[in-house]
Design an enzyme around this catalytic site. Structure first.
Site, PDB file in Angstrom:
ATOM      1  N   ASN A  26       0.839  -1.205   0.000  1.00  0.00           N
ATOM      2  CA  ASN A  26       0.000   0.000   0.000  1.00  0.00           C
ATOM      3  C   ASN A  26       0.872   1.252   0.000  1.00  0.00           C
ATOM      4  OD1 ASN A  26       0.587  -0.855   2.660  1.00  0.00           O
ATOM      5  ND2 ASN A  26      -1.170   0.191   3.529  1.00  0.00           N
ATOM      6  N   GLU A  63       0.372   5.135   0.774  1.00  0.00           N
ATOM      7  CA  GLU A  63      -0.536   6.159   1.304  1.00  0.00           C
ATOM      8  C   GLU A  63      -0.101   7.561   0.884  1.00  0.00           C
ATOM      9  OE1 GLU A  63      -1.061   5.345   5.493  1.00  0.00           O
ATOM     10  OE2 GLU A  63      -2.255   3.571   5.034  1.00  0.00           O
ATOM     11  N   CYS A  79      -4.172   0.771  -2.357  1.00  0.00           N
ATOM     12  CA  CYS A  79      -3.970  -0.491  -1.630  1.00  0.00           C
ATOM     13  C   CYS A  79      -2.888  -1.339  -2.295  1.00  0.00           C
ATOM     14  CB  CYS A  79      -5.263  -1.306  -1.604  1.00  0.00           C
ATOM     15  SG  CYS A  79      -6.603  -0.553  -0.678  1.00  0.00           S
ATOM     16  N   GLU A 104      -3.034  -4.426  -3.156  1.00  0.00           N
ATOM     17  CA  GLU A 104      -3.544  -5.282  -4.237  1.00  0.00           C
ATOM     18  C   GLU A 104      -3.587  -4.539  -5.561  1.00  0.00           C
ATOM     19  OE1 GLU A 104      -4.800  -4.754  -1.260  1.00  0.00           O
ATOM     20  OE2 GLU A 104      -5.996  -6.419  -0.514  1.00  0.00           O
ATOM     21  N   CYS A 112     -10.372  -4.858   0.201  1.00  0.00           N
ATOM     22  CA  CYS A 112     -11.459  -3.879   0.328  1.00  0.00           C
ATOM     23  C   CYS A 112     -12.348  -3.932  -0.920  1.00  0.00           C
ATOM     24  CB  CYS A 112     -10.881  -2.473   0.511  1.00  0.00           C
ATOM     25  SG  CYS A 112     -10.268  -1.732  -1.013  1.00  0.00           S
ATOM     26  N   CYS A 130     -10.720  -2.871  -4.239  1.00  0.00           N
ATOM     27  CA  CYS A 130      -9.789  -3.886  -4.748  1.00  0.00           C
ATOM     28  C   CYS A 130     -10.533  -5.092  -5.300  1.00  0.00           C
ATOM     29  CB  CYS A 130      -8.815  -4.317  -3.651  1.00  0.00           C
ATOM     30  SG  CYS A 130      -7.602  -3.045  -3.285  1.00  0.00           S
TER      31      CYS A 130
END
Ligand code: THU
Length: 163
Positions: free
Chosen positions: A62, A64, A73, A75, A112, A115
């Site tokens: 990830n 940020e 993210c 993924e 999430c 994703c």
């Protein structure tokens, strides 16, 4: 009136030592790569490692941002890299691990919603299901055979075409 029902099975392992060697390796790589996640705000470090059909391993963490919604993210970082470096090669298995610096990391988390939608697109694009290995840094491990199971009634390009 009729009723529909959706259910799926997944595997639960108590220890990484119960996994097939290839799965164990992939999960270890996902756990390891959490160390280079960029998550200074959430302190929730996520690592993903995928085995592609051509044998290549692609990883993501990830990333940020001080402007929180800009973050991405692990993924989707991985999917973007896979699409660029191994265009249209199916992903066979993706391991996703996390290290929560503020709490325990012993319960698997799953991708999430955003994703899941991206994973679904990648599955549709390559025509092959993505198998998922989910875990923290320790504790139980879940294996889900088909990421599509996580997003029933998913929206896809077919809908745009009226198919
Ligand atoms: N995150 C992921 O990278 N993957 C997931 O499956 C869940 C959440 C990231 C997004 C954010 O950087 C941090 O974890 C906390 O939500």
């Amino acid at each position: 009136m009729q009723k529909g029902q959706i259910q799926f099975e997944y595997e639960i392992y108590d220890s990484i030592d119960e996994l097939l060697t290839e799965d164990k390796d992939l999960l270890e790589q996902a756990r390891e790569i959490t160390s280079i996640a960029y998550a200074p705000y959430s302190k929730f470090l996520v690592g993903a490692a995928a085995m592609l059909e051509n044998g290549a391993i692609v990883k993501g963490t990830n990333q940020e941002n001080a402007s929180y919604p800009v973050g991405i993210c692990a993924e989707r970082t991985l999917l973007g890299t896979a699409a660029m470096t191994h265009t249209n090669v199916p992903i066979v298995t993706m391991a996703i691990a996390y290290n929560n610096l503020s709490a325990k990391s012993d319960v698997p988390v799953s991708p999430c919603g955003m994703c899941r939608q991206s994973l679904s697109e990648y599955e549709n694009r390559t025509g092959k299901p993505i198998r998922l290995i989910l875990s923290g840094m320790e504790g139980k491990i879940f294996i889900i055979e088909n990421t599509g199971n996580l997003l029933p009634f998913s929206f896809s390009g077919d809908h745009l075409l009226g198919l």
